[in-house]
Design an enzyme around this catalytic site. Structure first.
Site, PDB file in Angstrom:
ATOM      1  N   GLY A 102      -0.993  25.473  69.965  1.00 20.44           N
ATOM      2  CA  GLY A 102      -2.079  25.460  68.985  1.00 20.44           C
ATOM      3  C   GLY A 102      -1.909  26.553  67.938  1.00 20.44           C
ATOM      4  O   GLY A 102      -1.670  27.719  68.277  1.00 20.44           O
ATOM      5  N   THR A 110       5.525  29.018  69.457  1.00 17.01           N
ATOM      6  CA  THR A 110       5.153  27.701  69.967  1.00 17.01           C
ATOM      7  C   THR A 110       5.596  27.486  71.414  1.00 17.01           C
ATOM      8  O   THR A 110       6.641  27.968  71.835  1.00 17.01           O
ATOM      9  CB  THR A 110       5.753  26.584  69.072  1.00 17.01           C
ATOM     10  OG1 THR A 110       5.362  25.314  69.591  1.00 17.01           O
ATOM     11  CG2 THR A 110       7.268  26.642  69.013  1.00 17.01           C
ATOM     12  N   GLU A 153      -6.241  15.947  58.433  1.00 17.34           N
ATOM     13  CA  GLU A 153      -5.003  15.590  59.141  1.00 17.34           C
ATOM     14  C   GLU A 153      -4.903  14.100  59.447  1.00 17.34           C
ATOM     15  O   GLU A 153      -3.839  13.507  59.307  1.00 17.34           O
ATOM     16  CB  GLU A 153      -4.909  16.369  60.464  1.00 17.34           C
ATOM     17  CG  GLU A 153      -3.717  15.901  61.283  1.00 17.34           C
ATOM     18  CD  GLU A 153      -3.425  16.720  62.520  1.00 17.34           C
ATOM     19  OE1 GLU A 153      -4.205  17.621  62.862  1.00 17.34           O
ATOM     20  OE2 GLU A 153      -2.394  16.438  63.150  1.00 17.34           O
ATOM     21  N   ASP A 210      -7.113  20.948  66.622  1.00 16.56           N
ATOM     22  CA  ASP A 210      -5.770  21.514  66.729  1.00 16.56           C
ATOM     23  C   ASP A 210      -5.484  21.712  68.216  1.00 16.56           C
ATOM     24  O   ASP A 210      -6.312  22.263  68.941  1.00 16.56           O
ATOM     25  CB  ASP A 210      -5.726  22.851  65.975  1.00 16.56           C
ATOM     26  CG  ASP A 210      -4.346  23.479  65.994  1.00 16.56           C
ATOM     27  OD1 ASP A 210      -3.381  22.813  65.580  1.00 16.56           O
ATOM     28  OD2 ASP A 210      -4.232  24.645  66.416  1.00 16.56           O
ATOM     29  N   LYS A 248      -3.094  30.511  68.545  1.00 15.12           N
ATOM     30  CA  LYS A 248      -2.163  31.635  68.353  1.00 15.12           C
ATOM     31  C   LYS A 248      -2.681  32.590  67.267  1.00 15.12           C
ATOM     32  O   LYS A 248      -2.529  33.800  67.374  1.00 15.12           O
ATOM     33  CB  LYS A 248      -0.763  31.112  67.991  1.00 15.12           C
ATOM     34  CG  LYS A 248      -0.005  30.619  69.246  1.00 15.12           C
ATOM     35  CD  LYS A 248       1.444  30.332  68.970  1.00 15.12           C
ATOM     36  CE  LYS A 248       1.693  29.052  68.231  1.00 15.12           C
ATOM     37  NZ  LYS A 248       1.377  27.826  68.984  1.00 15.12           N
ATOM     38  N   THR A 268      -4.042  18.875  70.086  1.00 14.81           N
ATOM     39  CA  THR A 268      -4.394  17.568  70.676  1.00 14.81           C
ATOM     40  C   THR A 268      -3.584  17.257  71.930  1.00 14.81           C
ATOM     41  O   THR A 268      -4.133  16.755  72.922  1.00 14.81           O
ATOM     42  CB  THR A 268      -4.183  16.447  69.637  1.00 14.81           C
ATOM     43  OG1 THR A 268      -5.021  16.717  68.514  1.00 14.81           O
ATOM     44  CG2 THR A 268      -4.552  15.078  70.199  1.00 14.81           C
ATOM     45  N   HIS A 284       6.783  23.035  70.699  1.00 15.29           N
ATOM     46  CA  HIS A 284       7.758  22.606  69.682  1.00 15.29           C
ATOM     47  C   HIS A 284       8.896  23.615  69.578  1.00 15.29           C
ATOM     48  O   HIS A 284       9.268  24.045  68.490  1.00 15.29           O
ATOM     49  CB  HIS A 284       7.074  22.419  68.321  1.00 15.29           C
ATOM     50  CG  HIS A 284       6.052  21.328  68.318  1.00 15.29           C
ATOM     51  ND1 HIS A 284       4.703  21.559  68.448  1.00 15.29           N
ATOM     52  CD2 HIS A 284       6.190  19.986  68.218  1.00 15.29           C
ATOM     53  CE1 HIS A 284       4.048  20.402  68.424  1.00 15.29           C
ATOM     54  NE2 HIS A 284       4.917  19.436  68.286  1.00 15.29           N
ATOM     55  N   ASP A 297     -10.291  13.589  67.860  1.00 19.77           N
ATOM     56  CA  ASP A 297      -9.724  13.879  66.530  1.00 19.77           C
ATOM     57  C   ASP A 297     -10.404  12.998  65.483  1.00 19.77           C
ATOM     58  O   ASP A 297     -10.780  13.458  64.401  1.00 19.77           O
ATOM     59  CB  ASP A 297      -8.215  13.566  66.495  1.00 19.77           C
ATOM     60  CG  ASP A 297      -7.394  14.375  67.479  1.00 19.77           C
ATOM     61  OD1 ASP A 297      -6.655  15.267  67.053  1.00 19.77           O
ATOM     62  OD2 ASP A 297      -7.486  14.098  68.694  1.00 19.77           O
ATOM     63  N   ASP A 311      -3.165  23.502  59.431  1.00 16.67           N
ATOM     64  CA  ASP A 311      -3.018  24.428  60.565  1.00 16.67           C
ATOM     65  C   ASP A 311      -3.119  25.877  60.118  1.00 16.67           C
ATOM     66  O   ASP A 311      -3.514  26.743  60.895  1.00 16.67           O
ATOM     67  CB  ASP A 311      -1.637  24.257  61.222  1.00 16.67           C
ATOM     68  CG  ASP A 311      -1.473  22.932  61.926  1.00 16.67           C
ATOM     69  OD1 ASP A 311      -2.329  22.610  62.765  1.00 16.67           O
ATOM     70  OD2 ASP A 311      -0.486  22.214  61.641  1.00 16.67           O
TER      71      ASP A 311
END
Ligand code: AMP
Ligand code: MG
Ligand code: MG
Length: 321
Positions: free
Chosen positions: A230, A205, A85, A129, A234, A131, A208, A62, A257
């Site tokens: 991700g 997701t 980010e 994206d 998606k 990670t 999350h 990253d 994102d």
């Protein structure tokens, strides 16, 4: 050195948006190379970003990918606004490399694109994206996202998938693929496919999940719900017709994102809004959080249908955010 690619082969001045997307395609590939090298060496250098004990990792990949992307953009487009980010990444002032896409530079710009000035553009950078999945070796979720906004709306974007060949089982592990679009000029790097008729496949997701995200997903009446990590990954499911829509009924997504996915999806005829049906503002001055979730649909019709099915009590959660 800095202006080597201000001209195309015929020596004609190129509009800044073409030079910028050309550069974003080139540096996303180089960032992908850095990400692959770090993964294959196995020296991930994981640290936790959050202070509240939540799992929010940052790796050397990253950090190095963002360093490269923003160092190049700052050097070559000094009036650009850039939001990345990762915090506190020191830029490389003596960078000498150039990474571009000749394909983008050979496009014929529309009159609207020709009038755009560098200072009217904002770039949203998610250097890696997915990670969390990257730290597990689940590399199919990993993308590099570079979205470009003109004033407050997306106008171009790049999704680079560093491990594309590795996922496909190709022995040449050293190549990814790069999806791009520019408003009104087209897209490339992938084949936009329609999702299957008589089905409704919704991607949400994996890492999350919440009661609200699940309730929203189930309210759509989907024939299939895909849990996938991700935002870029998606979005690619929707772009390539493997899902009708990517639905995230929760805060958590950030502008870095969604900007590139929105630019590309819009260019193939899709529609992207928050959970209440309103567009996001991508000016550099806004907070990066997409606090009203997101609907990324393959077509406006699919978008309208999902929006109409979302229950009021789910929408109400987002009304004052
Ligand atoms: P996911 O779909 O969960 O893989 O998330 C896609 C992107 O949004 C990733 O960059 C995540 O870091 C971010 N994201 C989504 N939801 C959340 C959340 N609740 N908290 C933190 N980050 C999130
Ligand atoms: Mg991300
Ligand atoms: Mg990231």
């Amino acid at each position: 050195m800095r202006y080597v690619y201000m001209m195309n082969k015929e020596g004609i001045d190129m509009p800044v948006i073409l030079r910028l997307i050309s550069s974003c395609v080139g540096i996303s590939k180089e960032a992908g190379k850095i990400i692959r090298d770090i993964m294959y060496k196995g020296e991930l250098g994981v640290i936790q970003k959050g202070t509240g004990g939540e799992n929010d990792p940052q790796t050397e990949a990253d950090r190095q990918a963002q360093k490269l992307i923003i160092s190049v953009l700052t050097r070559d487009f000094p009036k650009l606004k850039i939001v990345g980010e990762e915090d506190d990444i020191k830029l490389e002032p003596n960078l000498t490399g150039n990474w571009i896409s000749e394909e983008i530079l050979s496009l014929k710009p529309t009159p609207e694109l020709e009038t755009i000035k560098e200072e009217e553009l904002t770039v949203w950078v998610d250097p890696l994206d997915g990670t969390t999945e990257f730290t597990w070796g689940a590399v199919d979720h990993v993308t590099v996202l570079i979205g470009v906004a003109y004033k407050d709306r997306p106008i171009g974007g790049v999704i680079h998938q560093p491990f594309y060949k590795a996922i496909k089982g190709d022995p040449n592990l050293s190549a990814g693929r790069t999806l791009w679009a520019i408003r009104g000029l087209g897209y490339g790097g992938f084949e936009a496919k329609s999702p299957p008729e008589n089905e409704l496949i919704i991607a949400g997701t994996k890492s999350h999940k919440s009661v609200t995200t699940q309730k929203a997903l189930e309210s759509t009446g989907a024939t299939t719900l895909i849990s996938h990590s991700g935002a870029g990954a998606k979005a690619m499911l929707v772009l390539e017709g493997k899902a009708h829509c990517y639905l995230h009924a929760s805060p958590g997504l950030k502008r870095w994102d969604t900007c590139a996915p929105e630019a590309i999806l819009t260019e193939i005829g899709g529609k992207v809004t928050d959970i209440l049906g309103d567009p996001y503002n991508y000016a550099a001055s806004v907070h990066p959080m997409c606090s009203r979730g997101a609907i990324l649909a393959h077509t406006p019709t699919i978008h309208a249908s999902i929006l109409s099915k979302l229950p009021d009590d789910v929408k109400d959660i987002f009304r004052n955010k």
